[in-house]
Write an enzyme that holds these catalytic residues in place. Sequence first.
Site, PDB file in Angstrom:
ATOM      1  N   GLN A   1       0.876  -1.165   0.000  1.00 31.03           N
ATOM      2  CA  GLN A   1       0.000   0.000   0.000  1.00 31.03           C
ATOM      3  C   GLN A   1       0.913   1.214   0.000  1.00 31.03           C
ATOM      4  O   GLN A   1       1.465   1.589   1.033  1.00 31.03           O
ATOM      5  CB  GLN A   1      -0.935   0.001   1.215  1.00 31.03           C
TER       6      GLN A   1
ATOM      7  N   TYR B   1      -7.712   0.160   3.844  1.00 27.53           N
ATOM      8  CA  TYR B   1      -8.647   1.049   3.155  1.00 27.53           C
ATOM      9  C   TYR B   1      -9.812   0.251   2.571  1.00 27.53           C
ATOM     10  O   TYR B   1      -9.776  -0.977   2.495  1.00 27.53           O
ATOM     11  CB  TYR B   1      -7.939   1.809   2.037  1.00 27.53           C
TER      12      TYR B   1
ATOM     13  N   GLU C   1      -6.849   2.176  -5.707  1.00 30.28           N
ATOM     14  CA  GLU C   1      -7.117   2.213  -7.140  1.00 30.28           C
ATOM     15  C   GLU C   1      -5.923   1.824  -7.998  1.00 30.28           C
ATOM     16  O   GLU C   1      -5.676   2.429  -9.045  1.00 30.28           O
ATOM     17  CB  GLU C   1      -7.585   3.615  -7.533  1.00 30.28           C
TER      18      GLU C   1
ATOM     19  N   HIS D   1     -16.321   3.441  -6.941  1.00 28.84           N
ATOM     20  CA  HIS D   1     -15.370   4.494  -6.562  1.00 28.84           C
ATOM     21  C   HIS D   1     -13.984   4.201  -7.139  1.00 28.84           C
ATOM     22  O   HIS D   1     -13.381   5.058  -7.808  1.00 28.84           O
ATOM     23  CB  HIS D   1     -15.295   4.593  -5.040  1.00 28.84           C
ATOM     24  N   GLU D   2     -13.479   2.986  -6.880  1.00 24.49           N
ATOM     25  CA  GLU D   2     -12.121   2.665  -7.336  1.00 24.49           C
ATOM     26  C   GLU D   2     -12.045   2.646  -8.861  1.00 24.49           C
ATOM     27  O   GLU D   2     -11.031   3.058  -9.453  1.00 24.49           O
ATOM     28  CB  GLU D   2     -11.659   1.330  -6.748  1.00 24.49           C
TER      29      GLU D   2
ATOM     30  N   HIS E   1     -11.512   6.020 -10.276  1.00 28.55           N
ATOM     31  CA  HIS E   1     -10.112   6.449 -10.220  1.00 28.55           C
ATOM     32  C   HIS E   1      -9.359   6.123 -11.511  1.00 28.55           C
ATOM     33  O   HIS E   1      -8.276   6.680 -11.746  1.00 28.55           O
ATOM     34  CB  HIS E   1      -9.406   5.776  -9.051  1.00 28.55           C
TER      35      HIS E   1
ATOM     36  N   GLU F   1      -9.723  12.759  -5.187  1.00 31.20           N
ATOM     37  CA  GLU F   1     -10.835  12.119  -4.478  1.00 31.20           C
ATOM     38  C   GLU F   1     -12.175  12.824  -4.653  1.00 31.20           C
ATOM     39  O   GLU F   1     -13.221  12.172  -4.678  1.00 31.20           O
ATOM     40  CB  GLU F   1     -10.498  11.983  -2.991  1.00 31.20           C
TER      41      GLU F   1
ATOM     42  N   ASP G   1      -0.310  11.362   5.495  1.00 37.25           N
ATOM     43  CA  ASP G   1      -1.210  10.420   6.164  1.00 37.25           C
ATOM     44  C   ASP G   1      -1.954  11.081   7.325  1.00 37.25           C
ATOM     45  O   ASP G   1      -3.087  10.703   7.647  1.00 37.25           O
ATOM     46  CB  ASP G   1      -0.431   9.206   6.689  1.00 37.25           C
TER      47      ASP G   1
ATOM     48  N   TYR H   1     -12.441  14.054  -0.022  1.00 40.58           N
ATOM     49  CA  TYR H   1     -13.455  13.290  -0.738  1.00 40.58           C
ATOM     50  C   TYR H   1     -14.758  14.081  -0.819  1.00 40.58           C
ATOM     51  O   TYR H   1     -15.289  14.325  -1.910  1.00 40.58           O
ATOM     52  CB  TYR H   1     -13.733  11.968  -0.019  1.00 40.58           C
TER      53      TYR H   1
END
Length: 627
Positions: free
Chosen positions: A141, A282, A286, A310-311, A314, A333, A390, A398
């Site tokens: 990730q 998460y 994406e 959603h993904e 992306h 986002e 982060d 978003y």
Amino acid sequence: MSSTTINPPRDPNTLSNYNNFLTQHTSANFEIDFERRRLQGNVTLKLVSISDSETKDILLDTSHLDVKNVSLKHSVLSHWQLLPRFEPYGSALKISLEKEAEKGQSFEVDIQVQTTDKCTALQWLTPAQTSNKRHPYMFSQCQAIHARSIFPCQDTPDVKSTFDFNIRSPLPVIASGLATGATGRIEDSTPAVDDEAIGMTLYKFRQDIPIPSYLFALASGDIASAPIGPRSVVATGPEELSASKWELEADTERFIQVGESLVYDYAWTTYNVLILPPSFPYGGMENPVFTFATPTIVSGDRQNVDVIAHELSHSWSGNLVSNASWEHFWLNEGWTMYLERRIQAAVHGEPHRDFSAIIGWKALSDSVNEFGNQHEFTKLVIDLKGKDPDDAFSSVPYEKGFHFLYYLEKLLGKEQWDKFIPHYFSKYKGKSLDSYDFKSTLLDFFEKDEVARRKLDEVDWDVWFYKPGLPPKPDFDTSLVDVCYALADQWKTFIPNEKSGFQPEAKDIEGWMANQIVVFLERIQDFEQPLSKEAVHIMGQTYGFSKSKNVEVVSRYLAVGLKAKSEEVLEPTAELLGRVGRMKFVRPLYRKLNAVDRELAVKTFEKNKDFYHPICRAMVEKDLFGK
């Protein structure tokens, strides 16, 4: 005398000098060592100088990496060194050339490297941590700035390169590129894995569309796959394959087709989904070609597949057109939420778009309340100089981003706005941009349309970009939530064991979608006076919330119980926190559990901290201990 070329960097969260050199191609050649929990191998970067004789030093991002050696192909290397660590960004790798680089000059840098136990991008699972408990598992990730803990790179979304992946592993591998060669095709590599010691297989992938480093992705484990559409497969553990296929096969292709009608043709050839183990932090990531997704979307009712919408969105917003830095994260986002909800409207009906936006407004309100309504991180464009991206992660980019685009759509009218969407995604295809690029592009597009231009004159850009807190609340279509609010209002006056008045029955929520239950429970969470402990018990039993398999539902129910300080939900909360690693659920539940029973919260975290991905673990530590 040569003129000076000035390329000011837009990203404050990288130590690389990408204003002098740009990565054009990356070749990642790694062996996955499950026993030592390391990736080891080499990475080759092809860079080009974009300034003229300004520097002979190439600076790359690294973090907690063991760099073994650096060499240059076809050029002379003076020396290399890892500079002192500079928190929170890591240690710059300084590669010194023999002389200053001329503009347009290319370099191939080969770096022998190995990850360490401090790598923040990779999670290693023992066989016991997987569902069938037979084989280890590894996944990455990299968003936001964690690719630098896998390999030296220009770890900024303002730089994009093509990729080759050459990955050796004893178990099937998935990467964010298209498989090349027989040993790289997931269909050829997913028969049941033999339990005996097995040798290494080379898996090869290529990504010909330039991508930023945060979209570098790897996973390896006991992975099987099945088709979920004409250009899509789902991959997951063999035991989970049937349920995952059923969950996703009804909607995936429809989602892709709607996305194409809104923007333009899907660019990445295939759209696939990898359902990861439950520690994935998460809802989804994406990664091109293969979305990495949480197993919490597999709920047996197809009620949580909007994560895939959603993904998938992306694929245009973020992956093809990227924010230039994490200070402008809303461009990734906010646009993705907007496209996701347009897909929902096309598939389920227009009221579902506002229904989703109402749920999003609650998430936005919670984030603003958590930060404080004057906090820097509640702005659309934020200041991340010296900060870890982060730490800023929340629903703000978003949902506030969505609301800005939703506002512009309503201002201009959907017909006019829809003409801008493909123009925007075409102009910046394969590129990165910031909020000011977005503004100028929108104004330029409508410059000759007098009506639209006058409407855009009404936009207070400074307020939208820089004002903290909540944006103006739109007048939502509440047709799908009114029944949820009405039932919640009845619970506000409910008195257990009193014969008169409201009496809860299972039929109260008969025929409801899971998201309607979410809205109902979030409404109750907002009550000034919490429900009584007995009312929480009755609700859980009558409506079946306490036994629900849908984590979206059960997590909200547990939050209602924690607000009521119900002892009945303490152990179920701790149990859920031991089997789900998605931060959307983990962080709020830890905060609420900590407020009720700190000893149990700390005990639960200490018990499960090795289960969580390093990103999740670090964020919960900050929530609980202020580290």
